[in-house]
Design a protein around this motif. Structure first.
Motif, PDB file in Angstrom:
ATOM      1  N   VAL A   1      -8.325  95.142  65.618  1.00 32.03           N
ATOM      2  CA  VAL A   1      -6.899  95.052  64.901  1.00 32.03           C
ATOM      3  C   VAL A   1      -6.745  93.707  64.546  1.00 32.03           C
ATOM      4  N   LEU A   2      -6.491  93.318  63.442  1.00 28.25           N
ATOM      5  CA  LEU A   2      -6.290  91.907  63.062  1.00 28.25           C
ATOM      6  C   LEU A   2      -4.818  91.767  62.177  1.00 28.25           C
ATOM      7  N   VAL A   3      -4.122  90.730  62.522  1.00 27.66           N
ATOM      8  CA  VAL A   3      -2.900  90.377  62.036  1.00 27.66           C
ATOM      9  C   VAL A   3      -3.238  89.027  61.387  1.00 27.66           C
ATOM     10  N   ASP A   4      -2.902  88.877  60.149  1.00 29.73           N
ATOM     11  CA  ASP A   4      -3.063  87.494  59.400  1.00 29.73           C
ATOM     12  C   ASP A   4      -2.152  86.458  60.050  1.00 29.73           C
ATOM     13  N   PRO A   5      -2.768  85.455  60.637  1.00 26.90           N
ATOM     14  CA  PRO A   5      -2.028  84.363  61.311  1.00 26.90           C
ATOM     15  C   PRO A   5      -1.110  83.776  60.368  1.00 26.90           C
ATOM     16  N   ASN A   6      -1.195  83.406  58.998  1.00 29.64           N
ATOM     17  CA  ASN A   6      -0.453  82.936  57.922  1.00 29.64           C
ATOM     18  C   ASN A   6       0.737  83.980  57.344  1.00 29.64           C
ATOM     19  N   ASP A   7       0.554  85.172  57.580  1.00 31.82           N
ATOM     20  CA  ASP A   7       1.460  86.250  56.815  1.00 31.82           C
ATOM     21  C   ASP A   7       1.444  87.431  57.907  1.00 31.82           C
TER      22      ASP A   7
ATOM     23  N   SER B   1     -11.527  85.573  57.636  1.00 35.55           N
ATOM     24  CA  SER B   1     -12.088  84.165  57.702  1.00 35.55           C
ATOM     25  C   SER B   1     -11.059  83.140  58.246  1.00 35.55           C
ATOM     26  N   PRO B   2     -11.466  82.458  59.128  1.00 30.87           N
ATOM     27  CA  PRO B   2     -10.640  81.220  59.814  1.00 30.87           C
ATOM     28  C   PRO B   2     -10.314  80.228  58.819  1.00 30.87           C
ATOM     29  N   PHE B   3     -10.975  80.227  57.965  1.00 28.88           N
ATOM     30  CA  PHE B   3     -10.832  79.134  56.711  1.00 28.88           C
ATOM     31  C   PHE B   3      -9.452  79.724  55.868  1.00 28.88           C
ATOM     32  N   ASN B   4      -9.771  80.900  55.536  1.00 29.03           N
ATOM     33  CA  ASN B   4      -8.560  81.491  54.553  1.00 29.03           C
ATOM     34  C   ASN B   4      -8.362  83.013  55.182  1.00 29.03           C
ATOM     35  N   SER B   5      -7.162  83.058  55.733  1.00 32.82           N
ATOM     36  CA  SER B   5      -7.132  84.460  56.182  1.00 32.82           C
ATOM     37  C   SER B   5      -6.970  85.498  55.104  1.00 32.82           C
ATOM     38  N   GLU B   6      -6.660  85.128  53.795  1.00 29.87           N
ATOM     39  CA  GLU B   6      -6.844  86.302  52.896  1.00 29.87           C
ATOM     40  C   GLU B   6      -8.263  86.762  52.753  1.00 29.87           C
ATOM     41  N   ILE B   7      -9.182  86.148  53.101  1.00 31.86           N
ATOM     42  CA  ILE B   7     -10.465  86.584  52.936  1.00 31.86           C
ATOM     43  C   ILE B   7     -10.945  87.326  54.207  1.00 31.86           C
TER      44      ILE B   7
END
Length: 244
Positions: free
Chosen positions: A32-38, A83-89
């Motif tokens: 389960v993944l939650v985008d940390p920025n959105d 990706s921890p660099f870009n959470s959209e990826i």
């Protein structure tokens, strides 16, 4: 908080309470993944890589596997990562590695990184099991497989190198990359299926050219996961016996 439960769905609580967990996706619950920025973007997975995506904070879900080839092999616990660099990826592993922007449509960025299909013809063996990508860029990605391969790319998937020399030929259970240095990575391996209970934990400081056994005083039980604290020199190793 979100969690995957075997046979009992992907579940979550919106309060952090102990008694108000609800199922949001069916099947066996896995990553389960939650985008940390959105936080509107939530991704949940059931067995064999059945990934679902939400754009409303996990209240409704749609298919998240567009572009994944039906001819690929999938582990029961298919790896998927942000990706921890870009959470959209995002990254998704069959026997090949895929990438996408928020699971809208996936594109393959590797060849088969396993030893190939098992002689039995099983579609759930000869699969990727772990993905770790750079905190610094989208070029560096490490992946591991259930048949003992660790591979790395430093150019976003154009070129891949098998960096398994020096490691036991065992199931790769997890990978972690230093938040400060792409050349520093960690791998855990399990010999459970071969009655090898050695706690295999290895570290590289040169991008996988050399590996050092750092299993130390861990007990004789396979290591299932390793988490590297992003800001301090701490490692957390999860085994069937304890967390260390």
């Amino acid at each position: 908080m979100y969690g995957g439960t075997q046979d009992n769905n992907t579940i979550r609580t919106l309060t952090g309470g102990a008694n108000d967990w609800n199922a949001i996706i069916g099947g066996d619950g896995f990553h389960v993944l939650v985008d940390p920025n959105d936080n509107d973007f939530v991704y949940g997975e059931s067995q064999f890589g059945n990934l679902r995506r939400s754009v409303d904070g996990g209240f409704s879900f749609q298919n998240g596997t567009n572009g994944i080839s039906g001819g690929d092999r999938n582990n029961w616990n298919t790896p998927v990562a942000l990706s921890p660099f870009n959470s959209e990826i995002m990254y998704y592993g069959t026997n090949r590695l895929y990438t996408s922007n928020r699971a809208v449509n996936w594109s393959v960025i590797s060849p088969d990184l396993t030893d190939g299909q098992h002689p039995s013809g099983s579609g759930s063996y000869g699969t990727l099991t772990s993905i770790a990508s750079s905190y610094q860029n989208t070029n560096t990605i490490y992946v591991g497989s259930d048949d003992g391969n660790v591979s790395v790319t430093f150019d976003g998937g154009t070129n891949w190198e098998n960096i398994s020399d020096g490691l036991p030929k065992r199931y790769i259970t997890s990978l972690a990359v230093s938040s400060d240095d792409d050349q520093i990575a960690y791998v855990t391996l399990s010999g459970y299926t071969t009655l090898d209970y050695t706690p295999h934990v290895f570290k590289t400081t040169d991008g996988g050219q050399n590996w050092t056994d750092i299993s130390g005083n861990l007990p004789s039980i396979p290591v299932n996961d390793l988490i590297l604290h992003p800001t301090e020199n701490l490692l957390f190793a999860a085994t069937d016996l304890n967390v260390w």
